[in-house]
Write a protein that holds these residues in place. Sequence first.
Motif, PDB file in Angstrom:
ATOM      1  N   LYS A   1       0.850  -1.180   0.000  1.00  0.00           N
ATOM      2  CA  LYS A   1       0.000   0.000   0.000  1.00  0.00           C
ATOM      3  C   LYS A   1       0.888   1.232   0.000  1.00  0.00           C
ATOM      4  N   GLY A   2       0.580   2.166  -0.881  1.00  0.00           N
ATOM      5  CA  GLY A   2       1.332   3.409  -0.949  1.00  0.00           C
ATOM      6  C   GLY A   2       0.905   4.363   0.153  1.00  0.00           C
ATOM      7  N   THR A   3       1.546   5.510   0.204  1.00  0.00           N
ATOM      8  CA  THR A   3       1.218   6.503   1.231  1.00  0.00           C
ATOM      9  C   THR A   3      -0.200   7.034   1.087  1.00  0.00           C
ATOM     10  N   ASP A   4      -0.743   6.948  -0.145  1.00  0.00           N
ATOM     11  CA  ASP A   4      -2.114   7.399  -0.377  1.00  0.00           C
ATOM     12  C   ASP A   4      -3.138   6.284  -0.168  1.00  0.00           C
ATOM     13  N   GLY A   5      -2.678   5.098   0.264  1.00  0.00           N
ATOM     14  CA  GLY A   5      -3.586   3.985   0.533  1.00  0.00           C
ATOM     15  C   GLY A   5      -3.860   3.106  -0.672  1.00  0.00           C
ATOM     16  N   GLN A   6      -3.362   3.495  -1.849  1.00  0.00           N
ATOM     17  CA  GLN A   6      -3.568   2.712  -3.065  1.00  0.00           C
ATOM     18  C   GLN A   6      -2.497   1.626  -3.179  1.00  0.00           C
ATOM     19  N   LEU A   7      -2.860   0.500  -3.794  1.00  0.00           N
ATOM     20  CA  LEU A   7      -1.891  -0.561  -4.026  1.00  0.00           C
ATOM     21  C   LEU A   7      -0.902  -0.144  -5.096  1.00  0.00           C
ATOM     22  N   GLU A   8       0.356  -0.583  -4.928  1.00  0.00           N
ATOM     23  CA  GLU A   8       1.389  -0.286  -5.907  1.00  0.00           C
ATOM     24  C   GLU A   8       2.419  -1.414  -5.912  1.00  0.00           C
ATOM     25  N   GLN A   9       3.071  -1.601  -7.060  1.00  0.00           N
ATOM     26  CA  GLN A   9       4.193  -2.530  -7.170  1.00  0.00           C
ATOM     27  C   GLN A   9       5.423  -1.728  -6.796  1.00  0.00           C
ATOM     28  N   ALA A  10       6.184  -2.203  -5.804  1.00  0.00           N
ATOM     29  CA  ALA A  10       7.322  -1.432  -5.322  1.00  0.00           C
ATOM     30  C   ALA A  10       8.518  -2.342  -5.053  1.00  0.00           C
ATOM     31  N   PRO A  11       9.727  -1.770  -5.081  1.00  0.00           N
ATOM     32  CA  PRO A  11      10.920  -2.557  -4.786  1.00  0.00           C
ATOM     33  C   PRO A  11      10.838  -3.135  -3.373  1.00  0.00           C
ATOM     34  N   LEU A  12      11.179  -4.411  -3.237  1.00  0.00           N
ATOM     35  CA  LEU A  12      11.168  -5.077  -1.941  1.00  0.00           C
ATOM     36  C   LEU A  12      12.581  -5.269  -1.421  1.00  0.00           C
ATOM     37  N   LYS A  13      13.441  -5.887  -2.243  1.00  0.00           N
ATOM     38  CA  LYS A  13      14.826  -6.138  -1.842  1.00  0.00           C
ATOM     39  C   LYS A  13      15.645  -6.496  -3.071  1.00  0.00           C
ATOM     40  N   ARG A  14      16.960  -6.418  -2.929  1.00  0.00           N
ATOM     41  CA  ARG A  14      17.866  -6.843  -3.997  1.00  0.00           C
ATOM     42  C   ARG A  14      17.999  -8.361  -3.915  1.00  0.00           C
ATOM     43  N   VAL A  15      17.927  -9.017  -5.055  1.00  0.00           N
ATOM     44  CA  VAL A  15      18.093 -10.469  -5.115  1.00  0.00           C
ATOM     45  C   VAL A  15      19.072 -10.803  -6.229  1.00  0.00           C
ATOM     46  N   SER A  16      19.693 -11.947  -6.117  1.00  0.00           N
ATOM     47  CA  SER A  16      20.627 -12.411  -7.130  1.00  0.00           C
ATOM     48  C   SER A  16      19.996 -13.571  -7.876  1.00  0.00           C
ATOM     49  N   LEU A  17      19.930 -13.444  -9.200  1.00  0.00           N
ATOM     50  CA  LEU A  17      19.417 -14.517 -10.045  1.00  0.00           C
ATOM     51  C   LEU A  17      20.605 -15.350 -10.504  1.00  0.00           C
ATOM     52  N   LEU A  18      20.543 -16.636 -10.267  1.00  0.00           N
ATOM     53  CA  LEU A  18      21.600 -17.544 -10.691  1.00  0.00           C
ATOM     54  C   LEU A  18      21.162 -18.273 -11.943  1.00  0.00           C
ATOM     55  N   GLY A  19      22.062 -18.399 -12.894  1.00  0.00           N
ATOM     56  CA  GLY A  19      21.745 -19.062 -14.148  1.00  0.00           C
ATOM     57  C   GLY A  19      21.381 -20.523 -13.927  1.00  0.00           C
ATOM     58  N   ALA A  20      20.328 -20.967 -14.571  1.00  0.00           N
ATOM     59  CA  ALA A  20      19.893 -22.365 -14.500  1.00  0.00           C
ATOM     60  C   ALA A  20      19.168 -22.698 -15.792  1.00  0.00           C
ATOM     61  N   ASP A  21      19.188 -23.962 -16.148  1.00  0.00           N
ATOM     62  CA  ASP A  21      18.515 -24.378 -17.378  1.00  0.00           C
ATOM     63  C   ASP A  21      17.010 -24.177 -17.297  1.00  0.00           C
ATOM     64  N   SER A  22      16.467 -24.192 -16.086  1.00  0.00           N
ATOM     65  CA  SER A  22      15.013 -24.096 -15.926  1.00  0.00           C
ATOM     66  C   SER A  22      14.548 -22.681 -15.578  1.00  0.00           C
ATOM     67  N   LEU A  23      15.377 -21.688 -15.836  1.00  0.00           N
ATOM     68  CA  LEU A  23      15.036 -20.292 -15.558  1.00  0.00           C
ATOM     69  C   LEU A  23      14.401 -19.664 -16.786  1.00  0.00           C
ATOM     70  N   ARG A  24      13.282 -18.959 -16.575  1.00  0.00           N
ATOM     71  CA  ARG A  24      12.611 -18.278 -17.683  1.00  0.00           C
ATOM     72  C   ARG A  24      12.312 -16.839 -17.255  1.00  0.00           C
ATOM     73  N   VAL A  25      12.587 -15.881 -18.132  1.00  0.00           N
ATOM     74  CA  VAL A  25      12.297 -14.472 -17.893  1.00  0.00           C
ATOM     75  C   VAL A  25      11.268 -14.034 -18.922  1.00  0.00           C
ATOM     76  N   GLU A  26      10.195 -13.399 -18.445  1.00  0.00           N
ATOM     77  CA  GLU A  26       9.158 -12.915 -19.361  1.00  0.00           C
ATOM     78  C   GLU A  26       8.657 -11.554 -18.908  1.00  0.00           C
ATOM     79  N   PRO A  27       8.149 -10.747 -19.835  1.00  0.00           N
ATOM     80  CA  PRO A  27       7.611  -9.433 -19.465  1.00  0.00           C
ATOM     81  C   PRO A  27       6.448  -9.601 -18.481  1.00  0.00           C
ATOM     82  N   TYR A  28       6.307  -8.633 -17.585  1.00  0.00           N
ATOM     83  CA  TYR A  28       5.223  -8.658 -16.602  1.00  0.00           C
ATOM     84  C   TYR A  28       4.492  -7.326 -16.685  1.00  0.00           C
ATOM     85  N   SER A  29       3.188  -7.391 -16.770  1.00  0.00           N
ATOM     86  CA  SER A  29       2.381  -6.179 -16.864  1.00  0.00           C
ATOM     87  C   SER A  29       1.613  -5.984 -15.563  1.00  0.00           C
TER      88      SER A  29
END
Length: 122
Positions: free
Chosen positions: A83-111
């Motif tokens: 929830k943002g400061t105005d009470g509305q929902l928002e997508q926001a940064p949570l934390k830094r993460v490290s993605l490790l290469g794997a054969d079963s990893l898939r990256v796709e656009p997110y809307s």
Amino acid sequence: MSNTTRNRTLAYLLAAGTVIFASAPSFAQDPTSLFEVVTVKDQIVIALSAKDIETVGGNDVTAIGQAIKAKGELTVWQYAVRKGTDGQLEQAPLKRVSLLGADSLRVEPYSASIRVVPAPEE
């Protein structure tokens, strides 16, 4: 409908359209592209900061995939809904993460159907 009424209605619609058009560029000036990373066990939503985009060489799934393959890992921002400061929902940064290469990893656009907070600059 008289010409005066028609002209007033047209003027109103044009003014309303101008306001909408004038406010659109401010939203588009700092777009944050979100991506969904899917593995066999998990899926998360991520985004790249401006520094990450420079490192990766682009802000698309191909650049992200190539960077993970070439480097074996990539550090990015994980995003989550809050929830943002105005009470509305928002997508926001949570934390830094490290993605490790794997054969079963898939990256796709997110809307997101809610407001997206840009990734912090480092």
